[in-house]
Design a protein around this motif. Structure first.
Motif, PDB file in Angstrom:
ATOM      1  N   HIS A 141      -4.887   2.001  -3.795  1.00  0.00           N
ATOM      2  CA  HIS A 141      -6.287   1.636  -3.574  1.00  0.00           C
ATOM      3  C   HIS A 141      -6.543   1.192  -2.135  1.00  0.00           C
ATOM      4  O   HIS A 141      -5.893   0.279  -1.640  1.00  0.00           O
ATOM      5  CB  HIS A 141      -6.701   0.500  -4.516  1.00  0.00           C
ATOM      6  CG  HIS A 141      -6.748   0.904  -5.943  1.00  0.00           C
ATOM      7  ND1 HIS A 141      -7.890   1.368  -6.539  1.00  0.00           N
ATOM      8  CD2 HIS A 141      -5.781   0.921  -6.889  1.00  0.00           C
ATOM      9  CE1 HIS A 141      -7.629   1.652  -7.804  1.00  0.00           C
ATOM     10  NE2 HIS A 141      -6.357   1.391  -8.043  1.00  0.00           N
ATOM     11  N   HIS A 142      -7.503   1.816  -1.498  1.00  0.00           N
ATOM     12  CA  HIS A 142      -7.911   1.431  -0.152  1.00  0.00           C
ATOM     13  C   HIS A 142      -8.423  -0.005  -0.185  1.00  0.00           C
ATOM     14  O   HIS A 142      -9.206  -0.374  -1.040  1.00  0.00           O
ATOM     15  CB  HIS A 142      -9.014   2.374   0.348  1.00  0.00           C
ATOM     16  CG  HIS A 142      -9.589   1.978   1.661  1.00  0.00           C
ATOM     17  ND1 HIS A 142      -8.932   2.205   2.840  1.00  0.00           N
ATOM     18  CD2 HIS A 142     -10.739   1.335   1.966  1.00  0.00           C
ATOM     19  CE1 HIS A 142      -9.659   1.729   3.830  1.00  0.00           C
ATOM     20  NE2 HIS A 142     -10.766   1.203   3.327  1.00  0.00           N
ATOM     21  N   GLY A 143      -7.957  -0.809   0.738  1.00  0.00           N
ATOM     22  CA  GLY A 143      -8.438  -2.182   0.832  1.00  0.00           C
ATOM     23  C   GLY A 143      -7.635  -3.199   0.046  1.00  0.00           C
ATOM     24  O   GLY A 143      -7.859  -4.399   0.201  1.00  0.00           O
ATOM     25  N   ASP A 144      -6.723  -2.765  -0.806  1.00  0.00           N
ATOM     26  CA  ASP A 144      -5.910  -3.724  -1.560  1.00  0.00           C
ATOM     27  C   ASP A 144      -4.954  -4.490  -0.653  1.00  0.00           C
ATOM     28  O   ASP A 144      -4.686  -5.657  -0.870  1.00  0.00           O
ATOM     29  CB  ASP A 144      -5.084  -3.018  -2.639  1.00  0.00           C
ATOM     30  CG  ASP A 144      -5.753  -3.057  -3.994  1.00  0.00           C
ATOM     31  OD1 ASP A 144      -6.851  -3.613  -4.098  1.00  0.00           O
ATOM     32  OD2 ASP A 144      -5.168  -2.529  -4.957  1.00  0.00           O
ATOM     33  N   CYS A 145      -4.416  -3.808   0.317  1.00  0.00           N
ATOM     34  CA  CYS A 145      -3.433  -4.417   1.199  1.00  0.00           C
ATOM     35  C   CYS A 145      -3.285  -3.560   2.449  1.00  0.00           C
ATOM     36  O   CYS A 145      -3.806  -2.460   2.520  1.00  0.00           O
ATOM     37  CB  CYS A 145      -2.094  -4.577   0.486  1.00  0.00           C
ATOM     38  SG  CYS A 145      -1.645  -3.160  -0.516  1.00  0.00           S
ATOM     39  N   THR A 146      -2.566  -4.083   3.411  1.00  0.00           N
ATOM     40  CA  THR A 146      -2.419  -3.414   4.695  1.00  0.00           C
ATOM     41  C   THR A 146      -1.085  -2.682   4.759  1.00  0.00           C
ATOM     42  O   THR A 146      -0.045  -3.300   4.517  1.00  0.00           O
ATOM     43  CB  THR A 146      -2.476  -4.447   5.831  1.00  0.00           C
ATOM     44  OG1 THR A 146      -3.704  -5.155   5.725  1.00  0.00           O
ATOM     45  CG2 THR A 146      -2.375  -3.796   7.179  1.00  0.00           C
ATOM     46  N   ARG A 158       0.853  -1.188   0.000  1.00  0.00           N
ATOM     47  CA  ARG A 158       0.000   0.000   0.000  1.00  0.00           C
ATOM     48  C   ARG A 158       0.887   1.235   0.000  1.00  0.00           C
ATOM     49  O   ARG A 158       1.843   1.316   0.770  1.00  0.00           O
ATOM     50  CB  ARG A 158      -0.896  -0.014   1.238  1.00  0.00           C
ATOM     51  CG  ARG A 158      -1.867   1.148   1.350  1.00  0.00           C
ATOM     52  CD  ARG A 158      -3.040   0.977   0.399  1.00  0.00           C
ATOM     53  NE  ARG A 158      -4.220   1.641   0.908  1.00  0.00           N
ATOM     54  CZ  ARG A 158      -4.516   2.915   0.677  1.00  0.00           C
ATOM     55  NH1 ARG A 158      -3.741   3.655  -0.060  1.00  0.00           N
ATOM     56  NH2 ARG A 158      -5.603   3.437   1.180  1.00  0.00           N
ATOM     57  N   SER A 178       0.147  -0.111  -4.616  1.00  0.00           N
ATOM     58  CA  SER A 178      -1.252   0.254  -4.806  1.00  0.00           C
ATOM     59  C   SER A 178      -1.674   1.411  -3.910  1.00  0.00           C
ATOM     60  O   SER A 178      -1.437   1.387  -2.703  1.00  0.00           O
ATOM     61  CB  SER A 178      -2.149  -0.958  -4.510  1.00  0.00           C
ATOM     62  OG  SER A 178      -3.514  -0.588  -4.617  1.00  0.00           O
TER      63      SER A 178
END
Length: 122
Positions: free
Chosen positions: A58-63, A11, A56
């Motif tokens: 993008h919110h929610g793709d990974c921590t 992220r 990424s």
């Protein structure tokens, strides 16, 4: 069964900081960038030799704060020297011997993600 390859997804929150860290400092190259629209977050692939990472926005793709173990096939001491000589003000990694008999170097990106480069000792 065929050969498989895992590609970590990290992220990121700032595209410029990500590029300074991964491209300018670590020496990765940008393979491609993708946005679904002009106002969408960036999703991109960077690589260095056989090492491939996805970054990424993008919110929610990974921590944020994830960690990847990277088996480094080259000369890790030389790579470490190259990084130190670039004098990146946010990261001054060291080298250490891991319990699994590998020379390691850990770097932390601007978003808290960790890359643990590991070269098996002979």
């Amino acid at each position: 069964m065929g050969t498989s390859k895992a590609i970590p997804i990290f992220r990121i929150f700032d595209e410029k900081l990500a590029e300074v860290f991964y491209v300018d400092w670590l020496g990765f190259k940008v393979d491609w960038r993708h946005r679904s629209s002009d106002n969408a977050p960036l999703y991109m692939q960077v690589s260095r030799s056989e090492i491939v990472l996805h970054l990424s926005g993008h919110h929610g793709d990974c921590t944020p704060g994830s960690k990847a173990l990277i088996r480094f096939a080259g000369d890790l001491r030389q790579y470490h020297k190259e990084l130190i000589e670039k004098d990146y003000k946010h990261n001054k990694p060291g080298l250490e011997m891991a319990p699994w008999n590998s020379l390691t170097m850990e770097v932390i990106d601007p978003f808290g993600n960790k890359l643990l480069f590991s070269h098996e000792s002979i």
